[in-house]
Design a protein around this motif. Structure first.
Motif, PDB file in Angstrom:
ATOM      1  N   LEU A 210      -4.723   5.967  -0.864  1.00  0.00           N
ATOM      2  CA  LEU A 210      -4.061   4.829  -1.010  1.00  0.00           C
ATOM      3  C   LEU A 210      -4.373   4.138  -2.485  1.00  0.00           C
ATOM      4  O   LEU A 210      -5.256   4.116  -2.871  1.00  0.00           O
ATOM      5  CB  LEU A 210      -4.779   3.970   0.107  1.00  0.00           C
TER       6      LEU A 210
ATOM      7  N   CYS B  44       0.973  -1.170   0.153  1.00  0.00           N
ATOM      8  CA  CYS B  44      -0.053   0.014   0.101  1.00  0.00           C
ATOM      9  C   CYS B  44       0.852   1.279   0.061  1.00  0.00           C
ATOM     10  O   CYS B  44       1.854   1.262   0.840  1.00  0.00           O
ATOM     11  CB  CYS B  44      -0.999  -0.118   1.151  1.00  0.00           C
ATOM     12  N   ARG B  45       0.456   2.287  -0.748  1.00  0.00           N
ATOM     13  CA  ARG B  45       1.345   3.224  -0.963  1.00  0.00           C
ATOM     14  C   ARG B  45       0.470   4.456  -1.078  1.00  0.00           C
ATOM     15  O   ARG B  45      -0.619   4.388  -1.708  1.00  0.00           O
ATOM     16  CB  ARG B  45       2.437   3.286  -2.198  1.00  0.00           C
TER      17      ARG B  45
ATOM     18  N   ALA C 101      -3.056   0.234  -3.905  1.00  0.00           N
ATOM     19  CA  ALA C 101      -2.525  -0.988  -3.467  1.00  0.00           C
ATOM     20  C   ALA C 101      -2.771  -2.330  -4.238  1.00  0.00           C
ATOM     21  O   ALA C 101      -3.422  -2.394  -5.226  1.00  0.00           O
ATOM     22  CB  ALA C 101      -3.440  -1.278  -2.012  1.00  0.00           C
TER      23      ALA C 101
ATOM     24  N   GLU D 145       3.850   4.636   2.994  1.00  0.00           N
ATOM     25  CA  GLU D 145       2.628   3.943   3.622  1.00  0.00           C
ATOM     26  C   GLU D 145       1.872   5.371   4.268  1.00  0.00           C
ATOM     27  O   GLU D 145       2.767   5.971   4.516  1.00  0.00           O
ATOM     28  CB  GLU D 145       2.723   2.963   4.683  1.00  0.00           C
TER      29      GLU D 145
END
Length: 172
Positions: free
Chosen positions: A152, A84-85, A154, A128
Motif C-alpha cells: 500500500l 490508498c493505492r 497512501a 485499492e
C-alpha cells in the motif's frame, strides 16, 4: 485487531529502513506491507507501513518509531481520509483461445497488458487493495505463473500533507 496505516517521514540515508523494520521485528510485530520512496525533498524518504494491531500496540509502535533519530514525523492515516493505492504485476499463462476473455477481464478492471509472448501475458493493475484482490481471484483460473505487489501507498486527501497530519499522540 485492526489494520493501521502508519506513515513516516524519515531521513533518506542508508540503514534507516533496517532500523525501522528491526524495531517491528524485535518486538514481534508483523508488517503487512511496507512501501518506501524518496520524496519531493531529496533529504527525506516516505514510508507507508500497514500493520494489524490493537490500539495499545499501535500506540507503542508509533511512539517507538518517533524515538528513532532518523524519523522526522510519524502519523496514522485514516483510510477514509486518504487515497490508498497498490500496484500489481501478474504473469498469466496464455492459451490463445482465452486471449479475448483475458483482454475483456483486463478492460473491466482497467488493467493494462504490458507484455505478450506466445505462452504468457503480463498485466499491470493499480488500485485499492480490495480491487487488486478481486482481480487476482478472477484471473487465478487462467493460471498465474507469478505475481508481485508493491504494498500500500497512501496520501491524505485534500491540501493536508504529512506535516499537517495529527500527530499519533493526539489520537490516543
Amino acid at each position: 485487531m485492526k489494520q493501521y496505516i502508519v506513515t513516516a517521514l524519515v531521513a533518506n540515508k542508508s540503514g534507516v529502513l533496517t532500523r525501522v523494520s528491526g524495531l517491528f521485528a524485535r518486538r514481534g510485530y508483523n508488517i503487512n506491507s511496507l512501501a518506501v520512496c524518496a520524496t519531493e525533498t531529496p533529504a527525506f524518504s516516505r514510508m507507508t507501513i500497514v500493520a494489524e494491531a490493537d490500539d495499545a500496540t499501535i500506540k507503542q509502535i508509533t511512539r517507538q518509531l518517533d524515538k528513532l533519530v532518523d524519523v522526522k514525523k510519524v502519523a496514522l492515516l485514516s483510510p477514509d481520509k486518504a487515497v490508498c493505492r497498490e500496484l500489481l504485476i501478474v504473469k498469466l499463462t496464455l492459451d490463445p483461445a482465452q486471449r479475448p476473455e483475458i483482454e475483456s477481464t483486463c478492460n473491466i478492471y482497467k488493467a493494462k497488458m504490458i507484455d505478450l509472448s506466445p505462452a504468457s501475458l503480463i498485466v499491470e493493475l493499480t488500485g485499492e487493495p480490495n480491487k487488486i484482490d478481486a482481480f487476482i481471484q478472477v484471473v487465478t483460473h487462467y493460471g498465474i505463473i507469478e505475481l508481485v505487489r508493491t504494498g500500500l501507498t497512501a496520501l491524505s486527501r485534500g491540501a493536508d500533507n504529512i506535516n499537517d497530519l495529527t500527530d499519533y499522540n493526539d489520537l490516543f
